[in-house]
Design an enzyme around this catalytic site. Structure first.
Site, PDB file in Angstrom:
ATOM      1  N   LYS A  14       0.834  -1.219   0.000  1.00 46.15           N
ATOM      2  CA  LYS A  14       0.000   0.000   0.000  1.00 46.15           C
ATOM      3  C   LYS A  14       0.863   1.261   0.000  1.00 46.15           C
ATOM      4  O   LYS A  14       0.570   2.210  -0.725  1.00 46.15           O
ATOM      5  CB  LYS A  14      -0.946   0.018   1.213  1.00 46.15           C
ATOM      6  N   ARG A  89      -9.915   0.459   8.812  1.00 50.28           N
ATOM      7  CA  ARG A  89      -9.520  -0.903   9.142  1.00 50.28           C
ATOM      8  C   ARG A  89     -10.597  -1.629   9.942  1.00 50.28           C
ATOM      9  O   ARG A  89     -10.406  -2.808  10.289  1.00 50.28           O
ATOM     10  CB  ARG A  89      -8.249  -0.862   9.984  1.00 50.28           C
ATOM     11  N   ARG A 128      11.288  -6.387   5.132  1.00 53.58           N
ATOM     12  CA  ARG A 128      11.171  -4.954   5.433  1.00 53.58           C
ATOM     13  C   ARG A 128      11.727  -4.656   6.823  1.00 53.58           C
ATOM     14  O   ARG A 128      12.326  -3.612   7.056  1.00 53.58           O
ATOM     15  CB  ARG A 128       9.694  -4.524   5.329  1.00 53.58           C
ATOM     16  N   ARG A 134      10.945  -0.702  12.095  1.00 52.51           N
ATOM     17  CA  ARG A 134       9.626  -0.808  12.729  1.00 52.51           C
ATOM     18  C   ARG A 134       9.581  -2.006  13.661  1.00 52.51           C
ATOM     19  O   ARG A 134       9.830  -3.138  13.240  1.00 52.51           O
ATOM     20  CB  ARG A 134       8.541  -0.946  11.654  1.00 52.51           C
ATOM     21  N   ARG A 146      -0.560  -9.380  13.342  1.00 52.64           N
ATOM     22  CA  ARG A 146      -1.106  -8.367  12.422  1.00 52.64           C
ATOM     23  C   ARG A 146      -1.941  -9.011  11.315  1.00 52.64           C
ATOM     24  O   ARG A 146      -2.981  -8.480  10.932  1.00 52.64           O
ATOM     25  CB  ARG A 146       0.033  -7.522  11.840  1.00 52.64           C
TER      26      ARG A 146
END
Ligand code: AMP
Length: 191
Positions: A14, A89, A128, A134, A146
């Site tokens: 995204k 969400r 990532r 993160r 998640r």
């Protein structure tokens, strides 16, 4: 106005695709994840509140997210449109968004949903995590939380837009530009 929800599980692409979409269509980007990370880095009260949810891979409570998005929409009145990334969400968030847009005589034109297999998501998020810094990308347990939260709380949002005939799925695996072209085909159909 052209208002788009860019939808998909964590790691679907995204953020990457949003950048290309805003450059081409001149839309204002509202990424709730980015907004929370900004609050976190600035050490605001909102950032501190969001931190414990984010680090565990859980959703920040609806009222907090909704208030933050409302503020962003109100700050950007004279724009050609918005791309919502990572929001809504939950179904209450989708309903709230509909209400805010109604107040400015606007609506969501469509949801563009990036469709990616779970194995691919896990691999991408771990990769990532090596560079993103993160906390929520760092270990498989948080990543799995998640993905689970996405299934339980977020997939009903896709159903919400499907019921309104506004769901546009795009296959999200392959070359970034190829996926972007397929997204553009869907966006053109919304204009
Ligand atoms: P993201 O960058 O979109 O993956 O978001 C990172 C984290 O921020 C999520 O795992 C949630 O903890 C929080 N977050 C972002 N957007 C929302 C939202 N719309 N509702 C609730 N929590 C959110």
């Amino acid at each position: 106005m052209l208002n788009i929800v860019l939808f998909g599980p964590p790691g679907a692409g995204k953020g990457t695709q949003s950048e290309k979409i805003i450059a081409k269509y001149k839309l204002v980007h509202i990424s709730t994840g980015d907004l929370f990370r900004k609050h976190l880095s600035e050490g605001t009260e909102l950032g501190l509140l969001a931190k414990k949810y984010m680090n565990e891979g859980h959703l920040v409570p609806d009222e907090v997210v909704i208030g933050m998005v409302k503020e962003k929409i109100n700050e950007n009145r004279m724009v050609s449109g918005f791309i919502f990334d990572g929001f809504p969400r939950t179904v209450p968030q989708a309903e709230a968004l509909e209400g805010f847009l109604k107040q400015i005589n606007a609506q969501i034109n469509g949801m563009v949903a990036l469709e990616v297999t779970e194995d691919e998501l896990r691999a991408r998020l771990l990769e990532r995590g090596k560079t993103s810094g993160r906390a929520d990308d760092q270990d498989m347990e948080k990543i799995n939380t998640r993905i689970q939260v996405y299934h339980n709380e977020t997939t009903p949002v896709a159903e919400y837009y499907k019921a309104k005939g506004k769901y546009h799925g795009v296959y999200g695996i392959g070359a970034i530009d190829e996926i972007f072209n397929n997204i553009c085909v869907e966006i053109e159909s919304l204009k």
